[in-house]
Structures are given as structure tokens and as C-alpha cells.
Design an enzyme around this catalytic site. Structure first.
Site, PDB file in Angstrom:
ATOM      1  N   ASP A  46       0.874  -1.199  -0.011  1.00 13.71           N
ATOM      2  CA  ASP A  46       0.151  -0.057   0.000  1.00 13.71           C
ATOM      3  C   ASP A  46       0.769   1.115   0.117  1.00 13.71           C
ATOM      4  OD1 ASP A  46      -2.331   1.751   0.260  1.00 13.71           O
ATOM      5  OD2 ASP A  46      -2.167   1.896   2.437  1.00 13.71           O
ATOM      6  N   SER A  47       0.398   2.477  -0.305  1.00 10.30           N
ATOM      7  CA  SER A  47       1.078   3.767  -0.106  1.00 10.30           C
ATOM      8  C   SER A  47       1.673   3.823   1.202  1.00 10.30           C
ATOM      9  CB  SER A  47       0.153   4.779  -0.598  1.00 10.30           C
ATOM     10  OG  SER A  47      -0.766   4.761   0.276  1.00 10.30           O
TER      11      SER A  47
ATOM     12  N   TYR B   6      -1.107   8.747  -2.373  1.00 12.72           N
ATOM     13  CA  TYR B   6      -0.979   8.569  -3.679  1.00 12.72           C
ATOM     14  C   TYR B   6      -2.370   8.967  -4.627  1.00 12.72           C
ATOM     15  CZ  TYR B   6       2.724   4.858  -3.895  1.00 12.72           C
ATOM     16  OH  TYR B   6       3.914   4.527  -3.943  1.00 12.72           O
ATOM     17  N   GLY B   7      -3.606   9.100  -3.845  1.00 11.78           N
ATOM     18  CA  GLY B   7      -4.738   9.512  -4.535  1.00 11.78           C
ATOM     19  C   GLY B   7      -4.646  11.126  -4.850  1.00 11.78           C
TER      20      GLY B   7
ATOM     21  N   CYS C   4      -4.350  -1.495  -1.730  1.00 15.18           N
ATOM     22  CA  CYS C   4      -4.658  -0.162  -1.802  1.00 15.18           C
ATOM     23  C   CYS C   4      -5.694  -0.002  -3.241  1.00 15.18           C
ATOM     24  CB  CYS C   4      -3.282   0.600  -2.344  1.00 15.18           C
ATOM     25  SG  CYS C   4      -3.499   2.301  -2.849  1.00 15.18           S
ATOM     26  N   ASN C   5      -6.892   0.608  -2.759  1.00 18.95           N
ATOM     27  CA  ASN C   5      -7.944   0.810  -3.888  1.00 18.95           C
ATOM     28  C   ASN C   5      -7.404   1.613  -5.177  1.00 18.95           C
ATOM     29  OD1 ASN C   5     -10.596   0.137  -2.475  1.00 18.95           O
ATOM     30  ND2 ASN C   5      -9.328   0.452  -0.846  1.00 18.95           N
ATOM     31  N   THR C   6      -6.535   2.807  -4.601  1.00 22.59           N
ATOM     32  CA  THR C   6      -6.226   3.696  -5.744  1.00 22.59           C
ATOM     33  C   THR C   6      -5.183   3.126  -6.551  1.00 22.59           C
ATOM     34  OG1 THR C   6      -6.061   5.430  -3.915  1.00 22.59           O
ATOM     35  CG2 THR C   6      -4.909   5.946  -6.059  1.00 22.59           C
TER      36      THR C   6
ATOM     37  N   CYS D 149     -10.796   3.181   0.470  1.00 25.20           N
ATOM     38  CA  CYS D 149      -9.324   3.493   0.663  1.00 25.20           C
ATOM     39  C   CYS D 149      -9.161   2.822   1.987  1.00 25.20           C
ATOM     40  CB  CYS D 149      -9.205   5.047   0.766  1.00 25.20           C
ATOM     41  SG  CYS D 149      -7.625   5.453   1.537  1.00 25.20           S
ATOM     42  N   THR D 150      -8.245   1.972   2.181  1.00 26.54           N
ATOM     43  CA  THR D 150      -7.625   1.137   3.109  1.00 26.54           C
ATOM     44  C   THR D 150      -7.488   1.943   4.181  1.00 26.54           C
ATOM     45  OG1 THR D 150      -5.600   0.912   2.010  1.00 26.54           O
ATOM     46  CG2 THR D 150      -7.264  -0.928   1.693  1.00 26.54           C
ATOM     47  N   HIS D 151      -7.015   3.201   4.126  1.00 19.29           N
ATOM     48  CA  HIS D 151      -6.636   3.952   5.172  1.00 19.29           C
ATOM     49  C   HIS D 151      -7.987   4.341   6.045  1.00 19.29           C
ATOM     50  CE1 HIS D 151      -2.862   5.054   3.499  1.00 19.29           C
ATOM     51  NE2 HIS D 151      -2.314   5.712   4.401  1.00 19.29           N
TER      52      HIS D 151
HETATM   53  N1  DGL Z   1      -4.822   3.219   0.965  1.00 19.76           N
HETATM   54  C1  DGL Z   1      -4.864   3.969  -0.193  1.00 19.76           C
HETATM   55  C2  DGL Z   1      -6.315   3.428  -0.884  1.00 19.76           C
HETATM   56  O1  DGL Z   1      -6.631   2.397  -0.514  1.00 19.76           O
HETATM   57  C3  DGL Z   1      -4.983   5.278  -0.615  1.00 19.76           C
HETATM   58  C4  DGL Z   1      -3.981   6.311   0.262  1.00 19.76           C
HETATM   59  C5  DGL Z   1      -3.340   7.224  -0.652  1.00 19.76           C
HETATM   60  O2  DGL Z   1      -4.045   8.281  -1.188  1.00 19.76           O
HETATM   61  O3  DGL Z   1      -2.021   7.244  -0.658  1.00 19.76           O
HETATM   62  O4  DGL Z   1      -6.667   3.997  -1.891  1.00 19.76           O
END
Ligand code: DGL
Length: 249
Positions: A15-16, A47-48, A78-80, A180-182
Site C-alpha cells: 500500500d502507499s 497517492y490519491g 490500495c484501492n487507488t 480507501c484502506t486508510h
Molecule cells: N490506501 C490507499 C487506498 O486504498 C490510498 C491512500 C493514498 O492516497 O495514498 O486508496
């Protein structure tokens, strides 16, 4: 099928930043005889909010390192990155690559409609639009949250009571999809803010990994190891330990 000398090959989770630790935890719990490695890029979160070109460059660099460990499989937690890169990655590497996507199907089926919170890159991606068309039944409202992932990354040690209500869009949904996993770390605050259930793809993705490994017949490590290989390893290890202790209570 796994060759006998391959049983120590890891599953790599990426993940990011810290968000993927939720998925690492779920995968490690469902696959207790598998070695895991966690790769993050905490210094480039979020990352998003980066361009697609920049995300792809960062991800390809990390995947070249991941490939050097000869993984059994890789979980893109990471969904992104799933939305922007999964097709490229699958074309480039020959190990199985799993992704995580917003749990729209489950939320709409269970609650009738949903508010999807996700990163700007995810919400504007063609794959997200395809997911909404396939499973949303016209019942999805999606809102990009530009600062939520980095806020959670920075305030993670308030978990499980991360105060994020000021960053949430006004809405009265029947359910919220944590795209988003965060955001999974703030599930309690989000559920309280909207007074409804939240959905995410964590358990579904971990279960998918378990099935893939079962097909490969790869469950045989006697004493498994979980390593933190990239990013802010000390922070990621600490948060993973916190998850282990909270969830073991
Ligand atoms: N955890 C990432 C996700 O699931 C996104 C976090 C980011 O923007 O870096 O999309």
C-alpha cells in the site's frame, strides 16, 4: 502447485502507507502458514492526489523490488493503485496479483444505497466508474476526499478514535463504503458520523488470497515470518503490533 523448495516464498502486501496493514492483518490471520512481506511508501502518501503517471512510476519501482523476492502472490492493499495500475501490473509480472476495490456490490445489496468515500484518483478512474455501473444500480453517491488518507496516516496513533468528522462530506446515506484502506482505521468515527454501517473489501480480498493459495497448495511453512521491507518500517511494524493487540483482546 508449489514446488517443495518454494514453501518459504512470501506473499507481498503493498500500500502507499499504513492503510494496507488492515489487509495484511486479515491475510495473515486467514493464511497462518504463509510468510508475508509488507511494502509501503509512507513518504509519498497520499497517492490519491498524485497524477496517474507519478503513481505508476512509484508503483513500478516498488514492484521491481517485490519481484526480486519471487513472491507466491502480491496483494495490492490500495484501492487507488488497484484502480490505476492493476492491469499494467498483471501484464508485466507473472505472479498472481490481487487488488482491492470499494465494496459497492455488498453495500447496495445489504443497505439499498451507499455513499462511497475514496481518493480523488479512485473516484475519477474508469475502473471505479465501471464498478458503479456494474453493481451500483444507480444507488451510489461517490465523494472524493483529498485530505482524509494523509490525515489518518498522520494521526494513526489516535486509533480507534481518530477524529475525522470535519473532513467528511455532508450526507445522509444508508451505508458508507470505505473506498480507501486508510479509512478502515477510522471506521468507527465514520460509522458514528453518519449513523450507519460501513463496508470495505478487506475480508473479501483476504478470502480471495486464501483460495488462490489453496489452489497452489502452498500452506506449509512451520514457523511463519512477517517482515516490513519498505517505507517507514518502524511505524508500520508498530501499527501492525497495535492491530494484533487490539484484535486479540
Ligand atoms: N490506501 C490507499 C487506498 O486504498 C490510498 C491512500 C493514498 O492516497 O495514498 O486508496
Amino acid at each position: 502447485m508449489c514446488a517443495l523448495n518454494d514453501v518459504n516464498r512470501p506473499v507481498c502486501v503493498f500500500d502507499s502507507g499504513i492503510g494496507g496493514l488492515n489487509l495484511l492483518y486479515a491475510c495473515a490471520k486467514m493464511c497462518p502458514e504463509i510468510n508475508f512481506m509488507y511494502f509501503a511508501d509512507n513518504y509519498n502518501v497520499p497517492y490519491g492526489s498524485l497524477s496517474e503517471k507519478r503513481v505508476k512510476a512509484l508503483v513500478h519501482d516498488i514492484f521491481d523490488e517485490i519481484a526480486s523476492y519471487n513472491p507466491l502472490a502480491v496483494v495490492v492493499a490500495c484501492n487507488t493503485v488497484t484502480a490505476l495500475c492493476i492491469s499494467d501490473l498483471r501484464a508485466r509480472y507473472n505472479f498472481p496479483i490481487l487488488g482491492i476495490q470499494p465494496a459497492i456490490k455488498q453495500a447496495v445489496r445489504t443497505a439499498g444505497d451507499c455513499l462511497v468515500l475514496a481518493t480523488p484518483a479512485t473516484v475519477s478512474s474508469p475502473s471505479f466508474k465501471a464498478l458503479c455501473n456494474a453493481y451500483g444500480q444507480g444507488r451510489v453517491k461517490a465523494v472524493a476526499c483529498p485530505s482524509l488518507a494523509s490525515y489518518i496516516e498522520d494521526n494513526i496513533f489516535d486509533y480507534p478514535d481518530i477524529k475525522i468528522s470535519g473532513l467528511l462530506p455532508a450526507a445522509s446515506p444508508s451505508s458508507v463504503v470505505l473506498g480507501c484502506t486508510h479509512y478502515v482505521f477510522a471506521a468507527k468515527s465514520i460509522s458514528e458520523a453518519y449513523s450507519c454501517a460501513t463496508f470495505d473489501g478487506i475480508l473479501g480480498t483476504a478470502d480471495h488470497l486464501r483460495k488462490i493459495l489453496k489452489n497452489l497448495q502452498c500452506f506449509s511453512v512451520k514457523k511463519r515470518i512477517i517482515q516490513f521491507k519498505r517505507g517507514d518500517n518502524a511505524k508500520n511494524q508498530k501499527i501492525f503490533n497495535m492491530l494484533l493487540s487490539n484484535l486479540n483482546k
